[in-house]
Design an enzyme around this catalytic site. Structure first.
Site, PDB file in Angstrom:
ATOM      1  N   TYR A 175      -7.543  15.589  -7.723  1.00  0.00           N
ATOM      2  CA  TYR A 175      -6.712  14.352  -8.104  1.00  0.00           C
ATOM      3  C   TYR A 175      -5.913  15.097  -9.251  1.00  0.00           C
ATOM      4  CZ  TYR A 175      -6.073  10.847 -11.916  1.00  0.00           C
ATOM      5  OH  TYR A 175      -5.397   9.970 -12.828  1.00  0.00           O
ATOM      6  N   ASP A 234       1.023  -1.059   0.157  1.00  0.00           N
ATOM      7  CA  ASP A 234       0.025  -0.107   0.059  1.00  0.00           C
ATOM      8  C   ASP A 234       0.892   1.277  -0.045  1.00  0.00           C
ATOM      9  OD1 ASP A 234      -1.671   2.133   0.819  1.00  0.00           O
ATOM     10  OD2 ASP A 234      -2.742   0.851   2.424  1.00  0.00           O
ATOM     11  N   ASN A 255       3.353   3.790 -10.425  1.00  0.00           N
ATOM     12  CA  ASN A 255       2.169   3.765 -11.473  1.00  0.00           C
ATOM     13  C   ASN A 255       0.792   4.018 -10.535  1.00  0.00           C
ATOM     14  OD1 ASN A 255       0.451   3.266 -13.730  1.00  0.00           O
ATOM     15  ND2 ASN A 255      -0.094   1.322 -12.616  1.00  0.00           N
TER      16      ASN A 255
END
Ligand code: NAP
Length: 267
Positions: free
Chosen positions: A144, A53, A79
């Site tokens: 984001y 994680d 990624n």
């Protein structure tokens, strides 16, 4: 045999990249939170899967120490990413922190853990998946977009910082790719924004928008090029949508391009 470490390898572009590098004879370390469930990758001889994680600094350090004790890693591909979709007004503190943690702090922390290795061997490549939204921010994905913009700018600065050690930092900039990103993301609903939210959702599902989608396999091929071309180039636009919009920004400016994008892509 060259070795690549990939985060977010259980799905989409990360998984396609893991398979492509393995096919081309690389040793692949494929990491994500749910990678243990991936029987397809686990069955490939030169792929090792590892649970990670990227929002857990302690786990990052222990995974990196274990991998670097066993492999001479050439390429780190940061990624892993996740979308928080909805109006900023409604985001909780936890959602905000988690969005920055996975998309910006995660790649920075994973890179920190690999840098002593790259510096000591005087070479290596760090590739970060940013996004067209880093340059052309999207409504209801503005945080984001901001995290991806931060990752893009950080990559350019870090590339200069590491130049003397022969370490390259590159960015992979996809436009829109057909993956699980929106399905797996967190969607925040809001009565106050319901009309525009509905329009943007409808635009994503519109067949005309679907034509703008590229494939995870196409992105993987660009990552392979970035990892192996020996160039000092930093940014790789991966698909036609990203290339067209960036060219439009150069030609017509940011605000005109954003106004055009909002009629085509954002409802
Ligand atoms: N799809 C697009 O249109 C698009 C466009 C521009 C940029 N991008 C970026 O491309 C990258 C790959 O996304 P994708 O489109 O391939 O989406 P995806 O299919 O949803 O893949 C996302 C990957 O990230 C992993 N991940 C999510 N949170 C994580 C965490 N906290 N720690 C470790 N791994 C985590 C997921 O695996 P687990 O759930 O197993 O952890 C999964 O493997 C992301 O950075 C995304 O932001 C995508």
């Amino acid at each position: 045999m060259s070795t690549i470490f990939i985060t977010g390898a259980s799905s989409g572009m990360g998984k396609a990249t893991a398979k492509l590098f393995a096919e081309r004879g690389w040793q692949v370390i494929a990491a994500s939170r749910s990678i243990g469930d991936d029987v397809e990758l686990a069955a490939i001889e030169n792929i090792e899967t590892v649970t990670l994680d990227v929002t857990d600094p302690r786990q990052i350090r222990s995974v990196a120490a274990d991998i670097l004790s066993r492999f001479d890693v050439d390429v780190l591909f940061n990624n892993a990413g996740a979308v928080l979709f909805g109006p900023v007004e409604e985001y909780t503190d936890e959602q905000l922190d988690a969005q920055i943690a996975v998309n910006l702090l995660g790649p920075i922390r994973v890179t920190q853990a690999f840098l002593p290795h790259f510096r000591e061997r005087r070479g290596g490549t760090v590739i970060n998946t940013t996004s067209l939204t880093a340059m052309l921010p999207a409504p209801f994905m503005s945080v984001y977009s901001a995290a991806k913009a931060g990752l893009e700018r950080w990559s350019f600065g870090l590339n200069l910082e590491l130049d003397e050690f022969g370490i390259r930092v590159k960015t992979i900039v996809p436009g829109i790719v057909d993956t699980n990103l929106m399905v797996a993301g967190t969607v925040v609903q809001s009565d106050a924004y319901a009309v525009h939210l509905g329009e943007v959702f409808a635009a994503f599902g519109d067949p005309a928008t679907a034509e703008l989608f590229s494939t995870a396999e196409g992105t993987a091929a660009v990552v392979f090029g970035a990892a192996t071309d020996g160039k000092t180039r930093v940014r790789y636009l991966t698909d036609a949508t990203a290339k067209e919009y960036v060219a439009m920004m150069v030609g017509f400016g940011e605000e005109t391009t954003q106004a055009f994008a909002s009629t085509v892509m954002f409802g």
